[in-house]
Design a protein around this motif. Structure first.
Motif, PDB file in Angstrom:
ATOM      1  N   ASP A 184       0.845  -0.932  -0.150  1.00 20.54           N
ATOM      2  CA  ASP A 184      -0.070   0.049  -0.260  1.00 20.54           C
ATOM      3  C   ASP A 184       0.885   0.950  -0.031  1.00 20.54           C
ATOM      4  O   ASP A 184       0.404   2.332  -0.147  1.00 20.54           O
ATOM      5  N   THR A 185       1.687   0.714   0.163  1.00 18.25           N
ATOM      6  CA  THR A 185       3.165   2.642   0.930  1.00 18.25           C
ATOM      7  C   THR A 185       3.928   2.696  -1.298  1.00 18.25           C
ATOM      8  O   THR A 185       4.576   3.547  -0.518  1.00 18.25           O
ATOM      9  N   VAL A 186       4.204   1.297  -1.815  1.00 11.76           N
ATOM     10  CA  VAL A 186       4.961   1.851  -2.506  1.00 11.76           C
ATOM     11  C   VAL A 186       4.451   2.487  -3.991  1.00 11.76           C
ATOM     12  O   VAL A 186       3.241   3.343  -4.135  1.00 11.76           O
ATOM     13  N   ASN A 187       5.656   3.477  -4.434  1.00 13.04           N
ATOM     14  CA  ASN A 187       5.920   4.851  -4.540  1.00 13.04           C
ATOM     15  C   ASN A 187       5.385   4.458  -6.348  1.00 13.04           C
ATOM     16  O   ASN A 187       6.073   3.782  -7.200  1.00 13.04           O
ATOM     17  N   GLN A 188       5.016   4.721  -6.986  1.00 13.42           N
ATOM     18  CA  GLN A 188       4.482   4.384  -7.938  1.00 13.42           C
ATOM     19  C   GLN A 188       5.434   4.838  -9.500  1.00 13.42           C
ATOM     20  O   GLN A 188       5.760   4.502 -10.083  1.00 13.42           O
ATOM     21  N   ASP A 189       5.511   6.191  -9.783  1.00 13.16           N
ATOM     22  CA  ASP A 189       6.605   7.202  -9.909  1.00 13.16           C
ATOM     23  C   ASP A 189       7.757   6.083  -9.646  1.00 13.16           C
ATOM     24  O   ASP A 189       8.233   5.710 -10.865  1.00 13.16           O
ATOM     25  N   LYS A 190       8.580   5.555  -8.762  1.00 14.41           N
ATOM     26  CA  LYS A 190       9.642   5.441  -8.313  1.00 14.41           C
ATOM     27  C   LYS A 190       9.762   4.143  -9.372  1.00 14.41           C
ATOM     28  O   LYS A 190      10.404   3.290  -9.918  1.00 14.41           O
ATOM     29  N   LEU A 191       8.454   3.501  -8.835  1.00 15.38           N
ATOM     30  CA  LEU A 191       8.163   2.293  -9.737  1.00 15.38           C
ATOM     31  C   LEU A 191       8.309   1.795 -11.119  1.00 15.38           C
ATOM     32  O   LEU A 191       9.011   1.082 -11.169  1.00 15.38           O
ATOM     33  N   MET A 192       7.844   2.539 -12.064  1.00 10.92           N
ATOM     34  CA  MET A 192       7.268   3.009 -12.633  1.00 10.92           C
ATOM     35  C   MET A 192       9.175   3.303 -13.829  1.00 10.92           C
ATOM     36  O   MET A 192       9.037   2.671 -14.604  1.00 10.92           O
ATOM     37  N   PHE A 193       9.734   4.305 -12.940  1.00 10.33           N
ATOM     38  CA  PHE A 193      11.028   4.736 -13.736  1.00 10.33           C
ATOM     39  C   PHE A 193      11.658   3.370 -13.815  1.00 10.33           C
ATOM     40  O   PHE A 193      12.707   2.753 -14.359  1.00 10.33           O
ATOM     41  N   HIS A 194      12.130   2.430 -12.587  1.00  8.90           N
ATOM     42  CA  HIS A 194      12.636   0.579 -12.567  1.00  8.90           C
ATOM     43  C   HIS A 194      11.487  -0.011 -13.475  1.00  8.90           C
ATOM     44  O   HIS A 194      12.742  -1.060 -14.295  1.00  8.90           O
ATOM     45  N   VAL A 195      10.664   0.285 -13.455  1.00  7.88           N
ATOM     46  CA  VAL A 195       9.892  -0.688 -14.796  1.00  7.88           C
ATOM     47  C   VAL A 195      10.454  -0.619 -16.017  1.00  7.88           C
ATOM     48  O   VAL A 195      10.821  -1.370 -16.610  1.00  7.88           O
ATOM     49  N   GLU A 196      10.806   0.710 -16.500  1.00  9.25           N
ATOM     50  CA  GLU A 196      11.517   1.414 -17.518  1.00  9.25           C
ATOM     51  C   GLU A 196      12.616   0.711 -17.827  1.00  9.25           C
ATOM     52  O   GLU A 196      13.252   0.772 -18.933  1.00  9.25           O
ATOM     53  N   ILE A 242      10.501  -5.320  -8.318  1.00 10.38           N
ATOM     54  CA  ILE A 242      11.546  -4.655  -9.109  1.00 10.38           C
ATOM     55  C   ILE A 242      11.708  -3.899  -8.145  1.00 10.38           C
ATOM     56  O   ILE A 242      13.186  -3.220  -8.516  1.00 10.38           O
ATOM     57  N   TYR A 243      10.811  -3.583  -7.192  1.00  8.50           N
ATOM     58  CA  TYR A 243      10.861  -2.313  -6.876  1.00  8.50           C
ATOM     59  C   TYR A 243      11.540  -2.388  -5.719  1.00  8.50           C
ATOM     60  O   TYR A 243      12.866  -1.736  -5.216  1.00  8.50           O
ATOM     61  N   LEU A 244      11.933  -3.672  -5.581  1.00 10.24           N
ATOM     62  CA  LEU A 244      12.427  -3.923  -3.921  1.00 10.24           C
ATOM     63  C   LEU A 244      14.195  -4.764  -4.344  1.00 10.24           C
ATOM     64  O   LEU A 244      14.806  -5.013  -3.139  1.00 10.24           O
ATOM     65  N   ASP A 245      13.963  -4.798  -5.663  1.00  5.97           N
ATOM     66  CA  ASP A 245      15.186  -5.329  -6.123  1.00  5.97           C
ATOM     67  C   ASP A 245      16.096  -4.018  -5.702  1.00  5.97           C
ATOM     68  O   ASP A 245      17.362  -4.296  -5.632  1.00  5.97           O
ATOM     69  N   LEU A 290      13.156   4.982  -0.480  1.00  2.00           N
ATOM     70  CA  LEU A 290      12.527   3.863  -1.178  1.00  2.00           C
ATOM     71  C   LEU A 290      10.489   4.671  -1.176  1.00  2.00           C
ATOM     72  O   LEU A 290       9.827   3.917  -1.399  1.00  2.00           O
ATOM     73  N   LYS A 291      10.994   5.281  -0.314  1.00  7.28           N
ATOM     74  CA  LYS A 291       9.627   6.202   0.593  1.00  7.28           C
ATOM     75  C   LYS A 291       9.159   5.133   0.977  1.00  7.28           C
ATOM     76  O   LYS A 291       8.146   5.090   0.524  1.00  7.28           O
ATOM     77  N   LEU A 292       9.675   4.169   2.102  1.00  4.17           N
ATOM     78  CA  LEU A 292       8.658   2.874   2.527  1.00  4.17           C
ATOM     79  C   LEU A 292       8.935   2.998   3.941  1.00  4.17           C
ATOM     80  O   LEU A 292       9.336   3.697   4.501  1.00  4.17           O
TER      81      LEU A 292
END
Length: 462
Positions: A184-196, A242-245, A290-292
């Motif tokens: 519930d706390t994952v930063n979506q912008d940071k997540l998408m940056f790493h997905v890209e 991906i995020y926690l990598d 990671l803003k967690l």
């Protein structure tokens, strides 16, 4: 009636692959189109390919699951795809597909709190699974060797074997980090940056972003999801990894020995002083970079022989280092069995035994790598006593008890004596006479599995 034809090497009939006789290529792209070869920069054609969609359908159907906000059940997915295949594939290919909000479901946790799960619609699960099967091949090889959760050919048992190796190598202190409401706390912008960093196809990226922003339905009201990664979707596990990598890479850069399974992370050090230092620095990294949110109440530096990880503890004996189920895992197991075998339960005794077998078989298959022979012997006896108690209570009347005991070849005098007893149900369930009447062989004939045999079988498979 004609039998369904088999159209693939795996032998699945076409009805199980979204394509049945008379409905060929129900979910295929046009016949002349082939998959492109420019790798991560163009994945969408692979996602909508016939074989990938067929595999996605089989996985969603096998996993079953409840309906989402639209009420569609898994069994209705096939007919929907047949009727809407062209529109659905077109929307996926141009990125215009709009996922529906996930249905919020809350389940109880051991500490009394609630775990928030999101249930996507069956169609959304199908599309997410199709995306997952393609991007997983690209992304999974880039993950750390110390990451074990939700990855092909890796399991919690592999993680525990690695923990055992660290302990044997002298790392006898663990930094146990618990993340509060991680999904519930994952930063979506940071997540998408790493997905890209892994995926260059703009259409796939657009679809993933839409699934993240699809919203959540709570009691019929839709709320936006601008942060977080709904737990329960098919894409959630790989997005979590991906995020926690980034955490994995940071720990590797610092030279730490660690194991991560989804959002559970254990770091192994050689002293409590080192553990406290690592706890402070990694907490700062998680909360700052990671803003967690780190759960400071549950995160702790301690011994792997006491701290619970994936339900286990490290266990040291004269025979060597092994595992044991944590006492909380045992209490949860016992609570479930106690609920299944309460003496006022209604229903057929064979159905009750079937439910018991499902719980015990699953538990032993998971914890079977542990040292717990004595514990399983005790549980085995306890379950049989609980079943005898149910049967004795159901006999109720003295006349019924007498006839039942006679039928089970108990001498008349003893049958009359015990049929008239005023002793309590639990005490009678442990009596010699009921053990003779309802012996272990009889319980096995009606389906009860011997836990000792299950444990031996589990041990032999490791």
């Amino acid at each position: 009636m004609r039998k369904p034809q088999t159209t693939s090497k795996d032998g699945f009939p076409q009805e199980n692959m979204m394509e049945s006789e008379g409905k060929v290529e129900a979910c295929s792209i046009s016949r002349g189109e082939t998959e492109r070869r420019d790798g991560v920069s163009n994945l969408i054609d692979k996602i909508v390919s016939r074989s990938n969609l067929n595999n996605a359908y089989k996985r969603v159907k096998a996993n079953k699951g409840s309906a989402g906000v639209d009420g569609m059940e898994v069994d209705e997915l096939y007919s929907y795809i047949v009727l809407n295949r062209e529109t659905l594939i077109s929307q996926i290919k141009d990125g215009s597909y709009e996922p529906q909000p996930v249905k919020r479901v809350e389940i109880d946790k051991d500490d009394g709190s609630k775990r928030k799960l999101g249930v996507p619609t069956v169609i959304d699960r199908f599309i997410q699974q199709a995306i997952l099967q393609v991007i997983e091949v690209v992304i999974n090889p880039t993950f750390s060797n110390s990451s074990f959760g939700f990855r092909p050919n890796r399991s919690a048992h592999d993680a525990m074997r690695q923990a055992k190796k660290y302990y044997e190598d002298g790392y006898r202190t663990v930094v146990d980090i618990d993340m509060k409401q991680y999904f519930d706390t994952v930063n979506q912008d940071k997540l998408m940056f790493h997905v890209e960093e892994h995926i260059k196809d703009p259409i796939v990226l657009r679809l993933i972003r839409k699934f993240l922003r699809s919203g959540v339905s709570i009691n019929g009201k839709i709320y936006p999801t601008e942060i977080g990664c709904p737990q329960g979707g098919n894409l959630s596990p790989i997005l979590s990894n991906i995020y926690l990598d980034q955490l994995d890479k940071e720990l590797e850069k610092r030279g730490h020995k660690f194991i991560r399974y989804a959002d559970d992370c254990n770091i192994y050090v050689k002293s409590t002083k080192a553990g406290n230092r690592v706890m402070r620095s990694i907490t700062n990294f998680l909360e700052g970079n990671l803003k967690l949110v780190v759960n400071h109440q549950k995160s702790e530096v301690g011994s792997p022989t006491k701290r619970k990880f994936l339900g286990f503890c490290i266990h040291s004996t004269k025979a060597g280092i092994g595992f044991r189920p944590h006492y909380k895992s045992k209490r949860k197991f016992e609570k479930k069995l106690k609920q299944l075998t309460r003496r006022n339960r209604s229903g057929d005794i064979r159905q009750i035994i079937k439910e018991i077998n499902e719980v015990t078989t699953g538990w032993i298959n998971y914890y079977g790598i542990s040292y717990m022979k004595r514990y399983i012997q005790d549980i085995n006896q306890w379950i049989r006593r609980r079943i005898r108690q149910i049967i004795w209570k159901r006999w109720k009347r003295t006349k019924t008890r007498y006839k039942s005991l006679i039928k089970l070849k108990i001498p008349q005098q003893k049958a009359r004596e015990w049929a008239n007893t005023r002793k309590g149900y639990w005490r009678i369930a442990c009596s010699y006479i009921l053990h003779e009447a309802i012996n272990n062989k009889i319980l096995e004939k009606v389906g009860l599995k011997d836990l000792n045999q299950l444990l031996e079988k589990a041990h032999s498979s490791y």
